[in-house]
Scaffold this motif. Structure first.
Motif, PDB file in Angstrom:
ATOM      1  N   ARG A  35      28.889 -18.671  -1.316  1.00  0.00           N
ATOM      2  CA  ARG A  35      29.746 -17.789  -2.200  1.00  0.00           C
ATOM      3  C   ARG A  35      31.431 -17.528  -1.616  1.00  0.00           C
ATOM      4  O   ARG A  35      32.074 -17.766  -2.358  1.00  0.00           O
ATOM      5  CB  ARG A  35      29.132 -16.632  -2.496  1.00  0.00           C
ATOM      6  N   ILE A  41      27.714 -22.025  -7.460  1.00  0.00           N
ATOM      7  CA  ILE A  41      26.392 -21.031  -7.506  1.00  0.00           C
ATOM      8  C   ILE A  41      25.396 -21.871  -7.711  1.00  0.00           C
ATOM      9  O   ILE A  41      25.188 -22.993  -8.679  1.00  0.00           O
ATOM     10  CB  ILE A  41      26.843 -20.063  -8.361  1.00  0.00           C
ATOM     11  N   GLY A  43      21.291 -23.203  -8.686  1.00  0.00           N
ATOM     12  CA  GLY A  43      20.824 -23.074  -9.868  1.00  0.00           C
ATOM     13  C   GLY A  43      19.985 -21.785  -9.888  1.00  0.00           C
ATOM     14  O   GLY A  43      19.651 -21.147  -9.014  1.00  0.00           O
ATOM     15  N   LYS A  44      19.462 -21.491 -11.178  1.00  0.00           N
ATOM     16  CA  LYS A  44      18.798 -20.218 -11.416  1.00  0.00           C
ATOM     17  C   LYS A  44      17.492 -20.046 -10.618  1.00  0.00           C
ATOM     18  O   LYS A  44      17.137 -18.866 -10.329  1.00  0.00           O
ATOM     19  CB  LYS A  44      18.508 -19.865 -12.840  1.00  0.00           C
ATOM     20  N   GLU A  45      16.830 -21.455 -10.557  1.00  0.00           N
ATOM     21  CA  GLU A  45      15.703 -21.404  -9.713  1.00  0.00           C
ATOM     22  C   GLU A  45      15.582 -21.088  -8.395  1.00  0.00           C
ATOM     23  O   GLU A  45      14.631 -20.436  -7.988  1.00  0.00           O
ATOM     24  CB  GLU A  45      15.274 -22.931  -9.949  1.00  0.00           C
ATOM     25  N   PHE A  47      17.444 -18.368  -7.292  1.00  0.00           N
ATOM     26  CA  PHE A  47      17.545 -16.952  -7.508  1.00  0.00           C
ATOM     27  C   PHE A  47      16.007 -16.339  -7.772  1.00  0.00           C
ATOM     28  O   PHE A  47      15.523 -15.508  -7.299  1.00  0.00           O
ATOM     29  CB  PHE A  47      18.498 -16.587  -8.133  1.00  0.00           C
ATOM     30  N   ARG A  48      15.397 -17.217  -8.613  1.00  0.00           N
ATOM     31  CA  ARG A  48      14.179 -16.775  -9.275  1.00  0.00           C
ATOM     32  C   ARG A  48      13.045 -17.096  -8.113  1.00  0.00           C
ATOM     33  O   ARG A  48      12.294 -15.912  -7.871  1.00  0.00           O
ATOM     34  CB  ARG A  48      13.679 -17.929 -10.226  1.00  0.00           C
ATOM     35  N   LEU A  58      17.453  -9.944  -4.437  1.00  0.00           N
ATOM     36  CA  LEU A  58      18.725 -10.080  -5.149  1.00  0.00           C
ATOM     37  C   LEU A  58      19.821  -8.738  -4.882  1.00  0.00           C
ATOM     38  O   LEU A  58      21.121  -9.025  -4.911  1.00  0.00           O
ATOM     39  CB  LEU A  58      18.708 -10.588  -6.295  1.00  0.00           C
ATOM     40  N   ASP A  62      23.696  -9.016  -3.238  1.00  0.00           N
ATOM     41  CA  ASP A  62      25.012  -8.634  -3.901  1.00  0.00           C
ATOM     42  C   ASP A  62      25.411  -7.412  -3.257  1.00  0.00           C
ATOM     43  O   ASP A  62      26.422  -7.463  -3.305  1.00  0.00           O
ATOM     44  CB  ASP A  62      24.285  -8.162  -5.367  1.00  0.00           C
TER      45      ASP A  62
END
Length: 186
Positions: A35, A41, A43-45, A47-48, A58, A62
């Motif tokens: 980052r 960024i 894919g959502k997968e 972070f999921r 998460l 952050d």
């Protein structure tokens, strides 16, 4: 919490628990560096999957400063090499496991009315297998109606009861930046 580790002389976390935490912090550090370097960024997968295995990760991604993420990685590497464990390691391992159990239960009881004792006990068994930590029917019932509607308070309260440390200390240790900012509990 597979081993209620107490760095003050109690049981150590199993090596696989330390390895999992080390992998989590390596992943968080890689994501944070990417980052900062302006890379796309993921894919959502990504972070999921991180949140599914390590609920609360998460938040760390952050909010934890990179130097704290790296410090935790180094502390885990020392512990894996036989060095001392820090209290936060057992607390973080326990947090992830209990929150996995709580989330497992929550989606199964959210829209239900009454839950019988045998149903709660059976669900507790399944949640314990899913999360890798013992939970009981009382935990299931508490997830159905958590303190102030917050699963985080329930999980931190369970960790506090198991460790003998105040929930605020645990929260401030495992999520230091959020606690220092006076943020709301999740």
């Amino acid at each position: 919490m597979t081993a209620a580790a107490s760095p003050e002389g109690g049981a150590r976390l199993p090596p696989e628990a330390l390895s999992q935490l080390a992998r989590k912090y390596r992943t968080i550090a890689e994501l944070r560096r990417a980052r900062s370097a302006g890379e796309p960024i993921p894919g959502k997968e990504v972070f999921r999957a991180l949140a599914g295995e390590f609920p609360g990760a998460l938040n760390e991604l952050d909010n934890l400063p990179l130097d704290e993420i790296e410090r935790r990685s180094e502390a885990l590497a020392r512990a894996l090499a036989g060095g001392p464990e820090e209290r936060w390691m057992a607390w973080m391992h326990g947090y992830h496991a209990l929150m996995r159990a709580a989330l497992y239960v929550k989606i199964r009881v959210a829209r239900r009315g009454e839950l019988s004792d045998p149903e709660a006990a059976a669900l507790a068994e399944r949640a314990a297998r899913h999360a890798g930590t013992p939970v009981d029917a009382a935990f299931v019932m508490a997830v159905k109606a958590p303190p102030d509607g917050r699963l985080n308070r329930l999980v931190l309260g369970r960790l506090a009861a198991a460790s003998g440390a105040p929930a605020a200390e645990i929260r401030g240790t495992i999520f230091p930046r959020r606690a220092a900012q006076g943020g709301q509990s999740a």
